[in-house]
Design an enzyme around this catalytic site. Structure first.
Site, PDB file in Angstrom:
ATOM      1  N   ARG A  83      28.109 -37.556  74.098  1.00 28.96           N
ATOM      2  CA  ARG A  83      26.548 -36.839  74.809  1.00 28.96           C
ATOM      3  C   ARG A  83      27.035 -37.982  76.159  1.00 28.96           C
ATOM      4  O   ARG A  83      27.488 -39.021  76.123  1.00 28.96           O
ATOM      5  CB  ARG A  83      25.820 -37.867  73.793  1.00 28.96           C
ATOM      6  CG  ARG A  83      24.658 -38.048  74.621  1.00 28.96           C
ATOM      7  CD  ARG A  83      23.605 -38.843  73.550  1.00 28.96           C
ATOM      8  NE  ARG A  83      22.595 -39.684  74.791  1.00 28.96           N
ATOM      9  CZ  ARG A  83      22.108 -40.749  74.647  1.00 28.96           C
ATOM     10  NH1 ARG A  83      22.491 -41.560  73.355  1.00 28.96           N
ATOM     11  NH2 ARG A  83      21.922 -41.416  75.747  1.00 28.96           N
ATOM     12  N   HIS A 128      19.518 -41.958  82.403  1.00 24.99           N
ATOM     13  CA  HIS A 128      20.073 -42.584  81.368  1.00 24.99           C
ATOM     14  C   HIS A 128      19.760 -43.959  82.243  1.00 24.99           C
ATOM     15  O   HIS A 128      20.933 -44.672  82.891  1.00 24.99           O
ATOM     16  CB  HIS A 128      21.137 -42.838  80.760  1.00 24.99           C
ATOM     17  CG  HIS A 128      21.827 -43.145  80.196  1.00 24.99           C
ATOM     18  ND1 HIS A 128      22.010 -43.420  78.413  1.00 24.99           N
ATOM     19  CD2 HIS A 128      21.062 -44.616  79.554  1.00 24.99           C
ATOM     20  CE1 HIS A 128      22.147 -44.695  77.652  1.00 24.99           C
ATOM     21  NE2 HIS A 128      22.171 -45.362  78.336  1.00 24.99           N
ATOM     22  N   GLU A 174      15.659 -43.183  76.245  1.00 26.86           N
ATOM     23  CA  GLU A 174      15.134 -44.415  76.160  1.00 26.86           C
ATOM     24  C   GLU A 174      13.633 -44.912  76.854  1.00 26.86           C
ATOM     25  O   GLU A 174      14.130 -45.969  77.445  1.00 26.86           O
ATOM     26  CB  GLU A 174      15.694 -45.719  76.105  1.00 26.86           C
ATOM     27  CG  GLU A 174      16.412 -45.956  74.870  1.00 26.86           C
ATOM     28  CD  GLU A 174      17.425 -46.933  74.592  1.00 26.86           C
ATOM     29  OE1 GLU A 174      18.000 -48.199  75.871  1.00 26.86           O
ATOM     30  OE2 GLU A 174      18.243 -46.993  73.606  1.00 26.86           O
ATOM     31  N   ASN A 314      17.797 -43.548  69.244  1.00 32.27           N
ATOM     32  CA  ASN A 314      19.112 -44.564  68.498  1.00 32.27           C
ATOM     33  C   ASN A 314      18.734 -45.732  68.716  1.00 32.27           C
ATOM     34  O   ASN A 314      17.342 -46.277  68.626  1.00 32.27           O
ATOM     35  CB  ASN A 314      19.179 -45.385  70.778  1.00 32.27           C
ATOM     36  CG  ASN A 314      19.523 -43.617  71.685  1.00 32.27           C
ATOM     37  OD1 ASN A 314      19.678 -42.954  71.456  1.00 32.27           O
ATOM     38  ND2 ASN A 314      19.075 -44.571  73.028  1.00 32.27           N
ATOM     39  N   TYR A 316      19.346 -50.136  66.366  1.00 29.52           N
ATOM     40  CA  TYR A 316      20.254 -49.982  66.051  1.00 29.52           C
ATOM     41  C   TYR A 316      20.094 -51.479  65.020  1.00 29.52           C
ATOM     42  O   TYR A 316      20.868 -52.268  64.518  1.00 29.52           O
ATOM     43  CB  TYR A 316      21.095 -51.049  67.036  1.00 29.52           C
ATOM     44  CG  TYR A 316      21.652 -50.091  68.342  1.00 29.52           C
ATOM     45  CD1 TYR A 316      21.196 -49.061  69.048  1.00 29.52           C
ATOM     46  CD2 TYR A 316      22.902 -50.159  68.385  1.00 29.52           C
ATOM     47  CE1 TYR A 316      21.503 -48.775  70.122  1.00 29.52           C
ATOM     48  CE2 TYR A 316      23.152 -49.559  69.136  1.00 29.52           C
ATOM     49  CZ  TYR A 316      23.018 -48.565  70.543  1.00 29.52           C
ATOM     50  OH  TYR A 316      23.699 -47.848  71.588  1.00 29.52           O
ATOM     51  N   GLU A 390      22.382 -42.961  69.726  1.00 28.74           N
ATOM     52  CA  GLU A 390      23.281 -43.969  69.494  1.00 28.74           C
ATOM     53  C   GLU A 390      22.901 -44.671  67.940  1.00 28.74           C
ATOM     54  O   GLU A 390      21.902 -45.179  67.932  1.00 28.74           O
ATOM     55  CB  GLU A 390      22.560 -44.699  70.863  1.00 28.74           C
ATOM     56  CG  GLU A 390      22.990 -44.014  71.951  1.00 28.74           C
ATOM     57  CD  GLU A 390      23.445 -45.187  72.966  1.00 28.74           C
ATOM     58  OE1 GLU A 390      22.598 -46.500  73.103  1.00 28.74           O
ATOM     59  OE2 GLU A 390      22.233 -44.435  74.067  1.00 28.74           O
TER      60      GLU A 390
HETATM   61  C1  PNW Z   1      20.785 -48.639  74.613  1.00 30.54           C
HETATM   62  N1  PNW Z   1      16.810 -52.560  71.725  1.00 30.54           N
HETATM   63  O1  PNW Z   1      19.772 -49.607  74.781  1.00 30.54           O
HETATM   64  C2  PNW Z   1      21.430 -47.815  75.943  1.00 30.54           C
HETATM   65  O2  PNW Z   1      20.533 -46.393  75.820  1.00 30.54           O
HETATM   66  C3  PNW Z   1      22.746 -47.910  76.491  1.00 30.54           C
HETATM   67  O3  PNW Z   1      22.431 -47.461  77.455  1.00 30.54           O
HETATM   68  C4  PNW Z   1      23.246 -49.609  75.570  1.00 30.54           C
HETATM   69  O4  PNW Z   1      24.931 -49.919  76.024  1.00 30.54           O
HETATM   70  C5  PNW Z   1      23.209 -49.386  74.473  1.00 30.54           C
HETATM   71  O5  PNW Z   1      21.904 -49.842  73.476  1.00 30.54           O
HETATM   72  C6  PNW Z   1      23.455 -51.251  73.909  1.00 30.54           C
HETATM   73  O6  PNW Z   1      22.947 -51.578  74.363  1.00 30.54           O
HETATM   74  C7  PNW Z   1      19.075 -50.284  73.745  1.00 30.54           C
HETATM   75  O7  PNW Z   1      15.522 -53.849  71.831  1.00 30.54           O
HETATM   76  C8  PNW Z   1      18.284 -51.217  74.759  1.00 30.54           C
HETATM   77  O8  PNW Z   1      16.783 -53.043  70.340  1.00 30.54           O
HETATM   78  C9  PNW Z   1      16.900 -52.249  73.538  1.00 30.54           C
HETATM   79  C10 PNW Z   1      17.522 -52.287  72.488  1.00 30.54           C
HETATM   80  C11 PNW Z   1      18.664 -51.475  72.043  1.00 30.54           C
HETATM   81  C12 PNW Z   1      19.909 -50.283  72.297  1.00 30.54           C
END
Ligand code: PNW
Length: 490
Positions: A83, A128, A174, A314, A316, A390
């Site tokens: 990706r 992005h 995002e 994405n 996390y 992600e």
């Molecule tokens: C993503 N949250 O951003 C992005 O798509 C990537 O470019 C970045 O490097 C990656 O996560 C790691 O940070 C995020 O609020 C923005 O949970 C916000 C959040 C998580 C990821």
């Protein structure tokens, strides 16, 4: 005797994409190579004081020049997809106000060919976070409806030159994060916010994120229409959008906190997916925001009916969400953002974290959030095909400690294995998930954290740009091998 294992050990369906993810600004470097124009992130990182270590993406991990080396790393990992995003300013240094930069086109064409020659499917985002600075200066980029024409023009060029080989297109990575960080808190370019929301000189933190998001939704629809009308039949690919997702657990069992968690989700995820898939903003947003919310014309709705082919996610981290409408709690003014203004977002309840805290302040290890998010999207959007675009763990390494073995990222392995197990559970229960991309192939430029937070399966020495596989790279390789059916005759 069939060597095929039972479906429970292979929850990932045939053709499942296992990959790693990247983005143009975080990886490429080569800020001015081959006629590239400046992007909003080039301008922003060169302004004083935004990035914690004072760095920028001028060189990043020089993926622009080292892509062959990086493809070799991917080949060794055994991934079948990569990706990445195209830098708009490389293709159109001045948007539609200048020429197509054929050197930029040629670059991505070479990358795509090299990937395919290695058996790796390109999974490509048009944006992005980065836009040509020219568009920011001419008309305020996402704040203006003029961007629809520019985005459509750019998308058309990408489909035209790359669409014969790219079968997965993403309009936005995002957009929810872009709108909130660019126009509410103002911590990302174009640094717009107002009042107590942040420290900006211009903007309106209540209205502008809504306007920017509205124009992103319409830009998505413009690109999808071009793809559907001109290219899709012949090229046979698919097109979707990637949303950042945070899972929200209610802070307590009360009806109010359950509603708060739903509201938080609506103000972050459904904000974009509802208009694209259901033709209107979520009811929670309509109720709370009323006439602040932009509206879609008949003409808009007609274009939006083209929807999307897949939802990228994405995922996390997770938080608790506590009601601030019916109960007293401290919150900001109405507006968008995961929970502020409507609900309090907190990682702690009764002194306990929702999941293990990590060296990255916003990541709590809560694998169940993966299954919950995927199941939520499956139920709300009629099991539209999904890709986890992600997932990964950032680690802050202490550079002064020479005893740290940077290859020994056990925490990342634990994180990935538990999240993948949770994803597998969602798939076993019927979710149509077709791929998983680990963030990230390499350590890279982590936005406001510069080079201090590392997400790579491979370590990068930023002085020499040398790449070294970590334990997690070996682990992911093994995982892919063990979870992919291989043709086997006996
Ligand atoms: C993503 N949250 O951003 C992005 O798509 C990537 O470019 C970045 O490097 C990656 O996560 C790691 O940070 C995020 O609020 C923005 O949970 C916000 C959040 C998580 C990821």
């Amino acid at each position: 005797v069939s060597l095929e294992q039972s479906s429970s050990s292979y929850p990932f369906p045939d053709g499942f994409l296992f990959g790693t993810a990247s983005s143009s600004y975080q990886f490429e470097g080569a800020i001015l190579a081959d006629g590239k124009g400046l992007s909003n992130w080039d301008t922003f990182t060169h302004g004083a004081g935004h990035i914690s270590d004072g760095s920028n993406g001028d060189i990043a991990v020089d993926h622009y020049h080292l892509y062959m080396e990086d493809i070799a790393l991917m080949e060794n990992l055994g991934v079948n997809s990569f990706r990445f995003s195209i830098s708009w300013a490389r293709i159109l240094p001045q948007g539609r106000f200048g020429d197509v930069n054929m050197a930029g086109v040629h670059h991505y064409s070479k990358v795509i060919d090299a990937l395919l020659a290695t058996g790796i499917q390109p999974f490509v985002a048009l944006t992005h976070y980065d836009v040509p600075q020219e568009l920011e200066e001419r008309y305020g980029a996402w704040l203006s409806t003029k961007i629809l024409k520019d985005f459509g023009y750019y998308a058309d060029i990408c489909f035209k030159y790359f669409g014969n080989r790219v079968k997965h297109w993403v309009t936005f990575n995002e957009p929810n994060v872009m709108a909130i960080r660019g126009y509410r808190s103002g911590i990302y370019p174009p640094s717009r916010c107002s009042g107590s929301f942040g420290n900006c000189t211009k903007g309106n933190s209540v209205k502008e994120p809504l306007v920017a998001a509205h124009n992103m939704i319409l830009s998505h629809a413009a690109a999808v229409n071009i793809y559907r009308n001109v290219y899709q039949k012949e090229q046979g690919g698919s097109i979707g959008i990637i949303m950042n997702s945070i899972w929200y657990e209610p802070y307590s069992n009360t009806a109010e906190d359950k509603l708060a968690a739903e509201r938080a989700q609506s103000f972050f995820l459904n904000w974009f997916l509802d208009p694209i898939l259901h033709g209107e903003y979520p009811k929670e947003m309509r109720h709370v925001l009323g006439s602040l919310l932009p509206s879609f014309s008949k003409e808009d709705l007609k274009k939006m009916r083209q929807g999307l082919d897949f939802i990228g996610i994405n995922q996390y981290t997770s938080f608790y969400s506590k009601d601030c409408i019916y109960s007293k709690c401290k919150s900001g003014a109405p507006g968008v953002s995961p929970a502020e203004g409507l609900a309090l977002r907190t990682p702690i309840r009764n002194g306990e974290y929702i999941g293990e805290p990590t060296s990255v302040d916003w990541i709590y290890v809560y694998p169940q959030g993966m299954e919950n998010t995927v199941t939520f999207i499956k139920d709300r959007y009629n099991n539209t095909p999904m890709f986890i675009c992600e997932n990964g763990l950032g680690i802050v390494e202490n550079p002064s400690s020479s005893t740290i073995d940077f290859r020994n990222d056990v925490k990342r392995v634990e994180y990935m294995s538990t999240y993948l197990e949770s994803l597998a559970n969602a798939i076993r229960k019927g979710a149509d998930v077709r791929g998983y991309f680990s963030w990230s192939l390499l350590d890279n430029f982590e936005w406001l954290d510069g080079y201090t937070v590392r997400f790579g399966l491979h370590h990068v020495d930023f002085a020499t740009l040398k790449r070294t596989p970590r334990l997690s790279a070996d682990w992911y390789k093994e995982f892919i091998l063990n979870h992919t059916k291989h043709a086997c005759s006996i």
